[in-house]
Design a protein around this motif. Structure first.
Motif, PDB file in Angstrom:
ATOM      1  N   ILE A 226     -16.317 -27.601 -36.675  1.00  0.00           N
ATOM      2  CA  ILE A 226     -17.645 -28.091 -36.341  1.00  0.00           C
ATOM      3  C   ILE A 226     -18.019 -27.441 -34.886  1.00  0.00           C
ATOM      4  O   ILE A 226     -17.309 -27.603 -33.878  1.00  0.00           O
ATOM      5  CB  ILE A 226     -17.095 -29.745 -36.106  1.00  0.00           C
ATOM      6  N   GLU A 227     -19.386 -27.233 -34.695  1.00  0.00           N
ATOM      7  CA  GLU A 227     -20.278 -26.752 -33.391  1.00  0.00           C
ATOM      8  C   GLU A 227     -21.442 -27.434 -33.523  1.00  0.00           C
ATOM      9  O   GLU A 227     -22.047 -27.724 -34.339  1.00  0.00           O
ATOM     10  CB  GLU A 227     -19.856 -25.324 -33.736  1.00  0.00           C
ATOM     11  N   THR A 228     -21.626 -27.735 -31.954  1.00  0.00           N
ATOM     12  CA  THR A 228     -22.842 -28.266 -31.714  1.00  0.00           C
ATOM     13  C   THR A 228     -23.572 -27.416 -30.705  1.00  0.00           C
ATOM     14  O   THR A 228     -22.809 -26.735 -29.789  1.00  0.00           O
ATOM     15  CB  THR A 228     -22.795 -29.805 -31.181  1.00  0.00           C
ATOM     16  N   ARG A 241     -23.264 -28.226 -36.748  1.00  0.00           N
ATOM     17  CA  ARG A 241     -23.004 -27.500 -37.782  1.00  0.00           C
ATOM     18  C   ARG A 241     -21.378 -27.989 -38.366  1.00  0.00           C
ATOM     19  O   ARG A 241     -20.511 -27.872 -37.635  1.00  0.00           O
ATOM     20  CB  ARG A 241     -22.880 -25.726 -37.541  1.00  0.00           C
ATOM     21  N   ILE A 242     -21.397 -28.228 -39.562  1.00  0.00           N
ATOM     22  CA  ILE A 242     -20.091 -28.463 -40.281  1.00  0.00           C
ATOM     23  C   ILE A 242     -19.646 -27.501 -41.246  1.00  0.00           C
ATOM     24  O   ILE A 242     -20.348 -27.342 -42.330  1.00  0.00           O
ATOM     25  CB  ILE A 242     -20.018 -29.971 -40.751  1.00  0.00           C
ATOM     26  N   GLY A 243     -18.722 -26.829 -40.992  1.00  0.00           N
ATOM     27  CA  GLY A 243     -18.191 -25.806 -41.904  1.00  0.00           C
ATOM     28  C   GLY A 243     -16.860 -26.033 -42.504  1.00  0.00           C
ATOM     29  O   GLY A 243     -15.854 -26.319 -41.821  1.00  0.00           O
ATOM     30  N   HIS A 486     -14.163 -19.851 -50.894  1.00  0.00           N
ATOM     31  CA  HIS A 486     -15.692 -20.403 -50.848  1.00  0.00           C
ATOM     32  C   HIS A 486     -15.660 -21.158 -49.555  1.00  0.00           C
ATOM     33  O   HIS A 486     -14.811 -21.519 -49.116  1.00  0.00           O
ATOM     34  CB  HIS A 486     -15.881 -21.419 -52.079  1.00  0.00           C
ATOM     35  N   GLN A 487     -17.010 -21.186 -48.946  1.00  0.00           N
ATOM     36  CA  GLN A 487     -17.166 -21.808 -47.811  1.00  0.00           C
ATOM     37  C   GLN A 487     -18.495 -22.759 -47.788  1.00  0.00           C
ATOM     38  O   GLN A 487     -19.201 -22.497 -48.958  1.00  0.00           O
ATOM     39  CB  GLN A 487     -17.542 -20.635 -46.628  1.00  0.00           C
ATOM     40  N   VAL A 488     -18.351 -23.933 -47.152  1.00  0.00           N
ATOM     41  CA  VAL A 488     -19.335 -24.771 -47.344  1.00  0.00           C
ATOM     42  C   VAL A 488     -20.145 -25.251 -45.835  1.00  0.00           C
ATOM     43  O   VAL A 488     -19.250 -25.236 -44.936  1.00  0.00           O
ATOM     44  CB  VAL A 488     -19.069 -26.100 -47.807  1.00  0.00           C
ATOM     45  N   THR A 489     -21.171 -25.183 -45.544  1.00  0.00           N
ATOM     46  CA  THR A 489     -21.831 -25.046 -44.268  1.00  0.00           C
ATOM     47  C   THR A 489     -22.919 -26.285 -44.359  1.00  0.00           C
ATOM     48  O   THR A 489     -23.991 -26.049 -45.368  1.00  0.00           O
ATOM     49  CB  THR A 489     -22.490 -24.011 -43.776  1.00  0.00           C
ATOM     50  N   ALA A 490     -23.051 -27.266 -43.731  1.00  0.00           N
ATOM     51  CA  ALA A 490     -23.843 -28.035 -43.579  1.00  0.00           C
ATOM     52  C   ALA A 490     -24.640 -28.419 -41.995  1.00  0.00           C
ATOM     53  O   ALA A 490     -23.703 -28.269 -41.109  1.00  0.00           O
ATOM     54  CB  ALA A 490     -23.297 -29.747 -44.027  1.00  0.00           C
ATOM     55  N   LEU A 491     -25.904 -28.558 -42.140  1.00  0.00           N
ATOM     56  CA  LEU A 491     -26.365 -28.767 -40.658  1.00  0.00           C
ATOM     57  C   LEU A 491     -27.159 -29.930 -40.366  1.00  0.00           C
ATOM     58  O   LEU A 491     -27.831 -30.464 -41.525  1.00  0.00           O
ATOM     59  CB  LEU A 491     -27.379 -27.674 -40.563  1.00  0.00           C
TER      60      LEU A 491
END
Length: 624
Positions: A226-228, A241-243, A486-491
């Motif tokens: 998680i990064e802001t 960003r949630i990855g 696999h990767q999942v990224t949500a913003l």
């Protein structure tokens, strides 16, 4: 009239003339075509370097409008020629130019020509001069969308709106590892057209790229990152960003595979970017399989049929021969093929292995079970058997993206769009673990926002993955799957309490019988909760992470954060979102160029090139 076979044989001769003529016409833009662009085009299309340069230069002329509006095909029939000979010239000219622009494939079906004598646009692999001067040369144009006879289907997607945290503090959605939207958008831009807004699923654009997420350290199948930072398109807003980084599985550790290739061989698959590309793609996957793997193949047109019974991966010749024998023709009874494919997979089921149906189609089902609802119900029922589904979309013009996305969601699977052999290599070879091996299923994310720290929020993308909040704890509700690696990224775009909102969120009247709930005064910005099941499990596991805002600026955040935000921003522009704020293509280009990193596969560089291509297309449309 000359036969089609003779015409195709003579195409190469005319192609040389076409290349020579068009090289003079493209001299003015040659300097704009970089060696890197040529290299990427050659990798993508399989063309020699010089032909790849021709492709790029002609495409650039089309984008600028000078070629698409006025350039005449290179060879004109002599004035004294007969109508039959004129028809031959028109056909071979169209075929030769398609060979240049169409990635080396002499496929005129996907091309359009304008006959000045008739003043109409026509589609087909032979253009006839029925009236007027039979020797009139054809002018190459890019028709308007309404002239393309386009029956592509996409699910409607509304742009996501801001929600007030004090009214609605929860966001719940299913994960998504599909990447079809990005390669489909790329296909549109490479063809000189803008994609429909509903073809742009921002989460799939973002998830197309690899980010530097660490491997999971504990027993969970993925790491949570998680990064802001500040939001690039609204600097007063914050972007979260949630990855998720899926555990990678080495090829030597991959479980045995029971794969059923389900191939659409109907008449609609009869073009170079459909069945021939399917065959090449499946051959590459076959070459990656070993003695513990088995492959069966089912085809369907008017009905379904088993053309290759279960065959071990070491018997490459038998599998490749069966793939080579595929031919297209007939109507499309996809439902019958799906039924037979799942029955075949069940018959060869491997306990503890990867059991999967790989569907290759344009999605144009027209007989038997054809409705999206009927097909999703069929696939959802079969998914309970432990057989997963991968959907590979091919072709243009009649692509049923809506159906393919939905059945992959309901079939415990993933969906990719294959626009080139380079994309096939990425999906079926480089990412074979993720495509073939599931490490977690029914993965859900729920975010709770702290009203003391968040005035309003919105999820960027995932509109068709939203879930009811109570479904997060309901293990009977289906959600997304994550494959190995696999990767999942949500913003999330977050508006701090101190900021005046440029966009007014939906307002709700105050409740008459209840008072506002008191907050706890926590310093947390939000809390992320995840639920997932093991691939063969029925009970979910819960992971919780509290997040505080570090207050960092873009200059302090990671390159991955900036690049992911740039890709999401491009999606906002393509969708003409009212939330794009101050975003411009120039700004995105600067951000993305600064965040390419090592870019070993050249995919981030290609994204910057797509920004340039979009800019030229948009400029050309504005001028018209």
């Amino acid at each position: 009239m000359f036969s089609r076979s003779v015409s195709v044989m003579l195409t190469s001769a005319l192609l040389l003339a076409a290349c020579g003529t068009n090289r003079q016409q493209t001299a003015s833009v040659s300097s704009q075509t970089t060696d890197n662009e040529v290299h990427i085009e050659a990798l993508n299309s399989g063309l020699p370097q010089e032909s790849a340069r021709d492709t790029l230069e002609l495409r650039r002329l089309r984008e600028h409008g000078s070629y698409s509006d006025s350039t005449v095909l290179p060879e004109a029939a002599p004035a004294s020629t007969s109508p039959a000979t004129a028809e031959f010239y028109q056909y071979t000219n169209a075929m030769s130019l398609a060979s240049i622009i169409g990635n080396g494939q002499a496929d005129a079906q996907a091309r359009y020509a304008y006959d000045p004598a008739m003043g109409t646009v026509s589609q087909g692999d032979v253009w006839r001069v029925k009236n007027g001067d039979p020797t009139a040369p054809l002018t190459w144009v890019t028709p308007k969308t309404s002239e393309r006879f386009n029956t592509e289907r996409y699910s409607r997607i509304d742009n996501s709106a801001f929600k007030l945290a004090e009214v609605e503090a929860l966001s719940t959605f299913s994960t998504d590892v599909d990447t079809a939207s990005y390669s489909n958008v790329r296909r549109h831009l490479n063809d000189g057209t803008l994609p429909p807004a509903d073809a742009v699923r921002i989460e799939e654009l973002v998830n197309y790229f690899h980010y530097d997420y660490p491997q999971p350290a504990g027993s969970d199948p993925f790491s949570i990152n998680i990064e802001t930072s500040e939001c690039p398109w609204e600097p007063q807003h914050r972007l979260v960003r949630i990855g998720l980084g899926g555990r990678e599985v080495a090829k030597s550790e991959r479980p045995p595979c029971n794969l059923v290739f389900l191939v659409d061989v109907s008449g609609s698959m009869n073009s170079a970017n459909k069945l021939p590309l399917v065959q090449k793609s499946l051959k590459r996957l076959t070459e990656e399989l070993g003695p513990r793997d088995t492959i069966s193949m089912v085809v369907y047109a008017g009905a379904g049929g088993l053309v290759l019974p279960a065959t071990t991966g070491t018997n490459q010749s038998a599998i490749l021969d069966a793939i080579d024998r595929l031919q297209s023709g007939g109507s499309t009874n996809g439902g019958a093929g799906i039924q037979l494919a799942y029955a075949t997979a069940a018959a060869g089921f491997i306990e503890g292995g990867s059991n999967r149906v790989i569907l290759c189609t344009d999605g144009d089902f027209n007989v038997g079970t054809t409705g999206t609802g009927e097909l999703t119900d069929l696939v959802a029922g079969k998914a309970k058997s432990g057989v997963f589904l991968t959907v590979l979309g091919f072709g243009t013009g009649n692509l049923n993206d809506e159906m393919m996305e939905e059945i992959s969601n309901r079939g415990n699977g993933n969906y990719a769009y294959i626009d080139s052999m380079r994309e096939a290599e990425k999906v079926l070879v480089e990412q074979a673990g993720g495509t073939l091996v599931t490490i977690a299923k029914d993965v859900k994310i729920q975010v709770e926002f702290n009203p003391d720290r968040v005035q309003a929020w919105r999820l960027v993308g995932y509109q068709n993955r939203l879930m009811q909040h109570h479904e997060f704890n309901d293990d009977t509700k289906d959600a997304g799957e994550i494959g190995a690696g696999h990767q999942v990224t949500a913003l999330y775009e977050v508006v701090p309490p101190s900021v005046d909102m440029n966009v007014e969120p939906p307002q709700v009247d105050s409740l008459k019988y209840q008072r506002p709930v008191e907050t706890t005064g926590s310093a947390d910005l939000l809390t992320v909760k995840l639920r997932y099941k093991e691939p063969d499990g029925d009970t979910s596991k819960l992971i919780t992470r509290a997040v505080q805002d570090s207050g960092s600026s873009l200059s302090e955040c990671s390159q991955d954060f900036i690049f992911a935000a740039s890709v999401a921003g491009f999606g906002l522009i393509l969708r003409q979102s009212e939330n794009a704020g101050l975003l411009t293509v120039d700004t995105l280009r600067q951000f993305a160029s600064s965040a390419k990193g090592t870019d070993l596969k050249g995919l981030r560089t290609e994204f910057v090139d797509l920004l340039d291509r979009y800019d030229r297309l948009a400029e050309g449309l504005a001028m018209k």
